[in-house]
Design a protein around this motif. Structure first.
Motif, mmCIF file in Angstrom:
data_model
loop_
_atom_site.group_PDB
_atom_site.id
_atom_site.type_symbol
_atom_site.label_atom_id
_atom_site.label_comp_id
_atom_site.label_asym_id
_atom_site.label_seq_id
_atom_site.Cartn_x
_atom_site.Cartn_y
_atom_site.Cartn_z
ATOM 1 N N PHE A 439 -34.426 -15.957 -38.542
ATOM 2 C CA PHE A 439 -33.625 -16.433 -37.191
ATOM 3 C C PHE A 439 -32.298 -15.930 -37.309
ATOM 4 N N ARG A 440 -31.842 -15.266 -36.461
ATOM 5 C CA ARG A 440 -30.245 -14.710 -36.270
ATOM 6 C C ARG A 440 -29.591 -15.541 -35.733
ATOM 7 N N ASN A 441 -28.557 -16.044 -35.960
ATOM 8 C CA ASN A 441 -27.649 -16.808 -35.527
ATOM 9 C C ASN A 441 -26.725 -16.147 -34.492
ATOM 10 N N ASP A 442 -26.813 -16.416 -33.078
ATOM 11 C CA ASP A 442 -26.237 -15.796 -32.174
ATOM 12 C C ASP A 442 -25.055 -16.611 -31.360
ATOM 13 N N GLY A 443 -24.677 -17.725 -32.105
ATOM 14 C CA GLY A 443 -23.540 -18.507 -31.713
ATOM 15 C C GLY A 443 -23.675 -19.385 -30.558
ATOM 16 N N PRO A 444 -22.610 -19.807 -29.939
ATOM 17 C CA PRO A 444 -22.737 -20.579 -28.737
ATOM 18 C C PRO A 444 -23.302 -19.766 -27.381
ATOM 19 N N ARG A 445 -24.129 -20.697 -26.992
ATOM 20 C CA ARG A 445 -24.860 -20.115 -25.594
ATOM 21 C C ARG A 445 -23.494 -19.888 -24.439
ATOM 22 N N ASN A 446 -22.686 -20.741 -24.614
ATOM 23 C CA ASN A 446 -21.446 -20.766 -23.750
ATOM 24 C C ASN A 446 -20.351 -20.484 -24.505
ATOM 25 N N PRO A 447 -19.761 -19.298 -24.882
ATOM 26 C CA PRO A 447 -18.783 -19.202 -25.622
ATOM 27 C C PRO A 447 -17.435 -19.612 -25.262
ATOM 28 N N ASN A 448 -17.312 -19.926 -23.740
ATOM 29 C CA ASN A 448 -16.161 -20.841 -23.375
ATOM 30 C C ASN A 448 -15.984 -22.203 -23.839
ATOM 31 N N GLN A 449 -17.142 -22.759 -24.465
ATOM 32 C CA GLN A 449 -17.104 -24.122 -24.806
ATOM 33 C C GLN A 449 -16.970 -24.119 -26.392
ATOM 34 N N SER A 453 -20.532 -26.007 -27.375
ATOM 35 C CA SER A 453 -21.728 -25.729 -26.640
ATOM 36 C C SER A 453 -23.202 -25.830 -27.475
ATOM 37 N N ASP A 454 -24.221 -25.854 -26.631
ATOM 38 C CA ASP A 454 -25.472 -25.676 -27.257
ATOM 39 C C ASP A 454 -25.435 -24.099 -28.015
ATOM 40 N N TRP A 455 -26.397 -24.068 -29.201
ATOM 41 C CA TRP A 455 -26.193 -23.031 -29.985
ATOM 42 C C TRP A 455 -27.443 -22.385 -29.798
ATOM 43 N N SER A 456 -27.666 -20.994 -30.223
ATOM 44 C CA SER A 456 -28.704 -20.261 -30.082
ATOM 45 C C SER A 456 -29.020 -19.243 -31.105
#
Length: 765
Positions: A439-449, A453-456
């Motif tokens: 699983f690659r960690n792609d960071g927050p689904r909403n970068p502004n939060q 934010s929820d993570w992806s």
């Protein structure tokens, strides 16, 4: 309490200090149990309730009870075929329960029943019976020698010196059975392998092994010479004789010295905690720490989930038990001075799934350690993996599904690293019966939060090239070639017939379809290349507990594999591989004295005597209730290379510094050289200390130490760091702090065999 022990000359032996310590501990546990905290008391009650409700006929590790039930059932069955099938199961249960003499008696009855039923035994039944009898006789020899009169040479392949059996009846009988087996089944590699082992136990290998069945000595030879590491656990009272479990080397009371915690899979086996007294001795603090009611646990690992500077512990339960493995895990909060409180329920981590695989990592870079748990799904019992986000108030919130990591499978290993160096920790799952997952960690689904934010996470297993294996167990990331990018090792775990057929075939260079180990080299572009063949690791290794470290302080990471399966048939050696300058790996198993034949599990590398080199502790013993073995501590004999030990403390990052990346730049005769380590506990089964012990080879000096902190993305550069010292490093501080730790000699640290006569506590399974 254990009985008095008699030496063979009839003289009563005095009860050893180790035995007295165990007895006093158990006596104390029957009283106040050191006033356990309410959380610990409730967990004890919960674990006992679950143990009492366990269906023993579904739990393959409750062998004594299963044997008794089968004995009763046999008396009621008159059908000859049904009696025969049940009789084989009964003999196996007796053997697995450690009731070897009874198992051998049952095999004699099976032989008579087979002859009476058909007049001529079928080849399948004959092979099964001969194999069962051979294993039983070999186990009898182990019980009478390796366990009753254990020493530093016991059960080390190739068996020699003190490992040669003094009571030889078991091995002599096994040889007679194995010769008959090979006469009737000449292609049976397992029989051939076991025959050679039996002759070793008598000191008659290779000279007296029939030429047709001889496995040549060169097959077991190491790829390179190496210093011998001697087992010194006995003289330190650290040689627990129990079942499989986990092991942690960590400084639990923050005094600068590595303590030891060990678990055992037995439903009534408590955690054991040994305090390092910094004078070459250890004291059993199990009761003092409030751990007596913390039963079971196949794997354990440390963390600092609340950033208070004390190492906490996670206990994982239910592994391999399938539908009967619905046990809770335990989060043990270290409240200081090595005292623990079970806060599982309070922290929101109470769940009931079978697991032995987990990893601590700060997946959202908020400076708080989060937890991923890999659960074991089986047919009719689906258990999604779990991701617990740290809420910074002592509690966790489960969020695997929303983050895209609620994987399903029989997960046996979990590892985390920032494999693409983007500052976000990624996740790898080792599974049995299915492809593994990266699983690659792609960071927050909403970068502004940001971190709110929820993570992806995204499954990139196929494109990354790490999904080829289908039956694997331990795994880890490590930078084996010091190029600054984490590589990935995954051991296979699939052989035929729960025997050593495929292992023997691999040693002999014969073809096999068993799952092999893989070393995946990081290509720096999001993909990996399988380099197992060119690095000498494309082998049938059957690893369980394992970890990595630097045996000789040359700055290249080596690794140790504890091998086997629950079956008593799988008598195979542990394997140690030395990293040869990041180019390939040398098998130094026999040269270094690491080839233990008993079942082996949690492995931890750590400088237990503060002398600058890493020793190795390994939890021994199998899963079946009678398959106990003595745990070992291999003392490092010392090498001439330099070293550096760093204890990192995060400020904006998590305090334990999980995931921080270290780069040590040293001056050598050939120019500057970079050596890399990432803070963590190492492999997926066994936990090394969070302080980082780094070999520097024949460096002339340290030019600089660079530490990358993931939360800030900043690199801290430290100068004026000397070799062969301990230092503390605080995130953002301009200078390191010299850490004055005293080295000491282990009480039994001399490099010579020692003999000890112990009994384990009574089996309660």
């Amino acid at each position: 309490m254990a009985n008095w022990i008699l030496f063979r000359d009839g003289r009563a032996a005095h009860k050893s200090a180790c035995l007295l310590t165990v007895a006093l501990m158990w006596a104390g546990s029957l009283l106040a149990q050191n006033h356990p905290t309410p959380g610990t008391k409730r967990m004890t009650e919960r674990l006992q309730e679950i143990a009492h409700q366990t269906n023993v006929m579904n739990n393959v590790f409750q062998n004594r009870v299963r044997a008794a039930l089968l004995e009763t059932a046999l008396k009621k069955i008159t059908n000859s075929v049904a009696r025969l099938n049940l009789g084989f199961g009964y003999a196996n249960e007796l053997l697995n329960a450690g009731m070897t003499a009874e198992a051998l008696k049952q095999t004699e009855e099976l032989d008579r029943a087979l002859q009476a039923q058909t007049g001529q035994v079928s080849p399948k039944n004959k092979l099964a019976l001969l194999s069962l009898r051979a294993i039983a006789y070999l186990r009898l020899g182990e019980q009478q020698n390796c366990l009753s009169n254990h020493n530093t040479d016991s059960c080390l392949l190739p068996i020699q010196g003190g490992g040669v059996h003094k009571l030889q009846g078991g091995s002599r009988s096994a040889i007679a059975v194995l010769n008959q087996l090979l006469k009737d089944f000449p292609d049976d590699l397992a029989g051939r392998w076991l025959l050679n082992l039996a002759y070793m136990t008598l000191g008659e290998y290779p000279d007296k092994v029939p030429a047709t069945w001889l496995i040549p000595p060169q097959v077991f030879a190491s790829d390179a010479p190496f210093k011998r590491f001697y087992d010194v656990a006995g003289g330190l009272c650290l040689d627990l004789n129990r079942l499989s479990g986990g092991a942690i080397l960590e400084d639990f009371d923050a005094d600068g010295n590595l303590d030891l915690m060990v678990s055992s899979i037995g439903l009534n086996d408590p955690l054991r905690y040994f305090h390092n007294n910094a004078d070459g001795t250890f004291t059993d603090w199990t009761e003092k720490a409030g751990l007596m009611g913390e039963f079971g646990g196949l794997n354990i690992m440390q963390t600092d989930y609340d950033n208070d500077g004390y190492a906490d512990v996670l206990v994982l339960r239910g592994g391999w038990m399938r539908k009967d493995g619905h046990f809770p895990l335990s989060l043990l909060h270290n409240i200081g001075d090595g005292i623990f409180d079970d806060v599982t329920e309070k922290a929101g981590l109470l769940r009931f799934h079978p697991t032995q695989a987990a990893v601590w990592f700060d997946f959202n870079n908020d400076g708080l350690i989060d937890l991923f748990v890999g659960n074991e799904s089986t047919e009719g019992d689906t258990r999604e993996c779990e991701l617990f986000r740290n809420n910074d108030d002592g509690t966790f919130t489960e969020c695997a599904a929303s983050c895209g990591v609620a994987a399903i499978g029989f997960v046996k290993g979990v590892a985390s690293a920032d494999f693409n160096n983007d500052g976000l920790p990624d996740l790898y799952l080792s599974r049995m019966g299915q492809p593994n997952i990266l699983f690659r960690n792609d960071g927050p689904r909403n970068p502004n939060q940001g971190i709110k934010s929820d993570w992806s996470f995204t499954d990139i297993s196929n494109t990354a090239g790490v999904s080829e294996q289908h039956f694997t167990f331990p795994c880890w990331f490590f930078d084996y070639d010091n190029d600054g990018w984490p590589d990935l090792f995954v051991s296979g775990y699939q052989i035929r017939d729960t025997s050593v057929n495929d292992v023997a075939a691999d040693y002999l260079g014969l073809p096999t379809n068993a799952e092999r180990a893989r070393l995946y080299h990081n290509n720096h572009d999001g993909t990996f290349t399988d380099v197992s063949r060119e690095t000498g690791l494309y082998k049938v290794l059957m690893a369980m507990g394992s970890n990595f470290g630097d045996l000789d302080n040359d700055g290249h990471l080596d690794f140790y594999l504890g091998t086997g399966t629950p079956s008593l048939n799988t008598l195979m050696p542990n394997r140690m591989f030395r990293n040869a300058e990041g180019k390939f790996f040398q098998d130094i198993t026999t040269a270094g004295g690491f080839g233990h034949l008993q079942k082996r599990h949690g492995v931890a590398f750590g400088d237990i005597d503060n002398d600058g080199d890493q020793d190795i502790y390994e939890d021994m013993g199998g899963a079946f209730s009678g398959d106990t073995a003595f745990n070992v501590l291999y003392q490092n004999p010392g090498f001439s290379n330099h070293w550096l030990t760093l204890k990192l403390e995060g400020v904006q990052s998590n305090r334990a510094a999980f995931g921080a990346r270290i780069k040590v730049i040293v001056e050598t005769e050939k120019g500057d050289r970079s050596i890399y380590k990432t803070v963590g506990t190492g492999g997926s089964f066994g936990a090394s200390p969070l302080r980082q012990e780094i070999g520097l080879g024949q460096a002339k000096s340290i030019r600089a130490v660079e530490i990358f902190w993931p939360v800030t993305g900043k690199t801290q550069i430290l100068k004026n760091v000397d070799m062969d010292h301990f230092y503390k490093v605080r995130e953002g501080a301009p200078d390191v702090v010299l850490w004055n730790l005293k080295s000491f000699k282990l009480t039994s640290g001399e490099s010579k065999p020692h003999i000890h006569h112990h009994e384990s506590m009574p089996d309660k399974n």
